[in-house]
Motif scaffolding. Structure first.
Motif, mmCIF file in Angstrom:
data_model
loop_
_atom_site.group_PDB
_atom_site.id
_atom_site.type_symbol
_atom_site.label_atom_id
_atom_site.label_comp_id
_atom_site.label_asym_id
_atom_site.label_seq_id
_atom_site.Cartn_x
_atom_site.Cartn_y
_atom_site.Cartn_z
ATOM 1 N N PRO A 1 0.836 -1.201 0.000
ATOM 2 C CA PRO A 1 0.000 0.000 0.000
ATOM 3 C C PRO A 1 0.872 1.253 0.000
ATOM 4 O O PRO A 1 2.068 1.194 0.307
ATOM 5 N N PRO A 2 0.300 2.405 -0.329
ATOM 6 C CA PRO A 2 1.097 3.639 -0.396
ATOM 7 C C PRO A 2 1.582 4.102 0.968
ATOM 8 O O PRO A 2 0.882 3.959 1.975
ATOM 9 N N THR A 3 2.791 4.634 0.999
ATOM 10 C CA THR A 3 3.301 5.272 2.210
ATOM 11 C C THR A 3 3.286 6.793 2.063
ATOM 12 O O THR A 3 3.446 7.517 3.050
ATOM 13 N N LEU A 4 3.100 7.274 0.836
ATOM 14 C CA LEU A 4 2.983 8.711 0.560
ATOM 15 C C LEU A 4 2.218 8.863 -0.746
ATOM 16 O O LEU A 4 2.455 8.123 -1.698
ATOM 17 N N ILE A 5 1.303 9.824 -0.787
ATOM 18 C CA ILE A 5 0.524 10.092 -1.995
ATOM 19 C C ILE A 5 0.803 11.516 -2.452
ATOM 20 O O ILE A 5 0.684 12.468 -1.671
ATOM 21 N N LEU A 6 1.186 11.662 -3.709
ATOM 22 C CA LEU A 6 1.380 12.977 -4.328
ATOM 23 C C LEU A 6 0.359 13.116 -5.439
ATOM 24 O O LEU A 6 0.108 12.160 -6.179
ATOM 25 N N VAL B 1 -0.241 17.928 -2.503
ATOM 26 C CA VAL B 1 -0.532 18.473 -3.827
ATOM 27 C C VAL B 1 0.723 19.123 -4.388
ATOM 28 O O VAL B 1 1.336 19.965 -3.736
ATOM 29 N N ARG B 2 1.105 18.706 -5.607
ATOM 30 C CA ARG B 2 2.278 19.286 -6.259
ATOM 31 C C ARG B 2 1.875 19.828 -7.637
ATOM 32 O O ARG B 2 1.486 19.053 -8.527
ATOM 33 N N PRO B 3 1.982 21.143 -7.825
ATOM 34 C CA PRO B 3 1.606 21.757 -9.113
ATOM 35 C C PRO B 3 2.350 21.164 -10.301
ATOM 36 O O PRO B 3 1.815 21.122 -11.411
ATOM 37 N N GLY B 4 3.571 20.691 -10.084
ATOM 38 C CA GLY B 4 4.364 20.133 -11.177
ATOM 39 C C GLY B 4 3.809 18.848 -11.754
ATOM 40 O O GLY B 4 4.239 18.404 -12.823
ATOM 41 N N LEU B 5 2.834 18.227 -11.069
ATOM 42 C CA LEU B 5 2.226 16.992 -11.548
ATOM 43 C C LEU B 5 1.004 17.253 -12.427
ATOM 44 O O LEU B 5 0.385 16.305 -12.915
ATOM 45 N N VAL C 1 -0.648 10.512 -8.407
ATOM 46 C CA VAL C 1 -1.892 10.553 -9.178
ATOM 47 C C VAL C 1 -1.792 11.728 -10.138
ATOM 48 O O VAL C 1 -1.747 12.882 -9.715
ATOM 49 N N SER C 2 -1.742 11.426 -11.427
ATOM 50 C CA SER C 2 -1.514 12.479 -12.414
ATOM 51 C C SER C 2 -2.373 12.233 -13.651
ATOM 52 O O SER C 2 -3.512 11.800 -13.543
ATOM 53 N N HIS C 3 -1.804 12.484 -14.834
ATOM 54 C CA HIS C 3 -2.561 12.512 -16.088
ATOM 55 C C HIS C 3 -1.870 11.671 -17.158
ATOM 56 O O HIS C 3 -0.677 11.368 -17.060
#
Length: 310
Positions: A93-98, A128-132, A202-204
């Motif tokens: 499972p995830p330990t960090l979500i971006l 939340v990271r704008p670069g993603l 999680v991106s595009h």
């Protein structure tokens, strides 16, 4: 094309990175350029979100079980209909979500975060990271992929189109950041904990494809598959070398059908009930088939078709 997979234990790979495309949106169904603008999830997209969150929650339960009751499973052994499964859905499972700041990605990231907490686990941090975010195409966003005409009801993009140089630089910067997060420290006391890191991004569609083409060697890029909605790509990074372990895992969507009468393609409402009795026995939805063609065209490098991968 069957997803690629490394033939070794998911727990033996050390730190992992999983890239996930957002669920289906109304703009995806209607063939509207999205880019940096947003569109609500469709009913089918909302169902995709729930299916993935449920699968990740199950993997969390397995990871918490004792090794005497759960046999360590290799990625190669966990296949459904010849599709290799990501460790994210098996035992990591995830330990960090971006996440990208756009609504269609944040909805999924928050659902994954909630799924972990509902299993009684600690709250996984979600950043939340704008670069993603997806590539910006300016005023072209909100128009039809068929004729570039404006479509009523969809927001028009703002600002200038992001240049090829700026786009590549942004994704490369995020790749370096992710590599630094995955790096194993020299301190042996924390090495085991570090080895279990699993960062979920999680991106595009376009962002994921660009990332893979920037970090993978040329021979690993020749057969990159279509990036499905909620499709998972899992990688490991050994020093400076990225390895693609699983490509476009959608095993969590097996059995999920689009609802009949156009319901599945309509906008999702949190107050709506899921209509399991109205699921259509159809192997490939119209939107999925169109999406495959669009992404194949995008890989050819045509600027117009690149817009369709948002």
């Amino acid at each position: 094309m069957a997803p690629s997979v490394e033939q070794s234990s998911s727990r033996g790979h050390g730190p992992l990175l999983s890239l996930i495309r957002h669920p289906e949106t109304i703009a995806n169904v209607a063939n509207i350029y999205q880019g940096s603008t947003d569109s609500p999830l469709s009913v089918h997209g909302s169902n995709q979100l729930r299916a993935l969150a449920k699968s990740v929650a199950t993997s969390s339960t397995i990871a918490a079980a004792t090794t005497t009751t759960i046999r360590k499973t290799t990625i190669a052994e966990t296949r459904i209909k010849n599709q290799a499964r990501s460790p994210l859905l098996v035992d990591r499972p995830p330990t960090l979500i971006l996440t990208s700041p756009l609504g269609r990605t944040r909805a999924l990231a928050e659902a994954l975060q909630d799924a972990q907490q509902q299993q009684g686990n600690r709250l996984v941090e979600c950043i939340v990271r704008p670069g993603l975010a997806e590539r910006c195409f300016g005023a072209q966003e909100g128009s039809s992929t068929a004729n570039r005409g404006r479509v009523t009801g969809f927001p028009r993009g703002k600002g200038p189109k992001e240049s090829d140089v700026a786009w590549s630089h942004r994704v490369r910067t995020e790749a370096e950041h992710l590599k630094s997060l995955l790096a194993t420290p020299w301190d042996e006391q924390v090495k085991e904990k570090q080895a279990q890191k699993h960062i979920v991004v999680v991106s595009h569609g376009m962002w994921i494809n660009k990332f893979l083409r920037l970090v993978l060697p040329p021979d690993a890029q020749t057969q990159l598959p279509f990036t499905s909605n909620t499709g998972i790509f899992t990688l490991s990074c050994d020093g400076q070398v990225w390895r693609l372990l699983v490509s476009n895992d959608t095993s969590h969507l097996i059995g999920l059908k689009r609802q009949r009468g156009g319901i599945g393609s309509s906008a999702s409402d949190k107050k709506q009930r899921t209509l399991d009795t109205m699921l259509r026995p159809k192997s490939t939805s119209r939107a999925d088939a169109q999406g495959f063609e669009e992404q194949e065209q995008a890989l050819s490098g045509l600027p117009h078709d690149d817009l369709k991968r948002a």
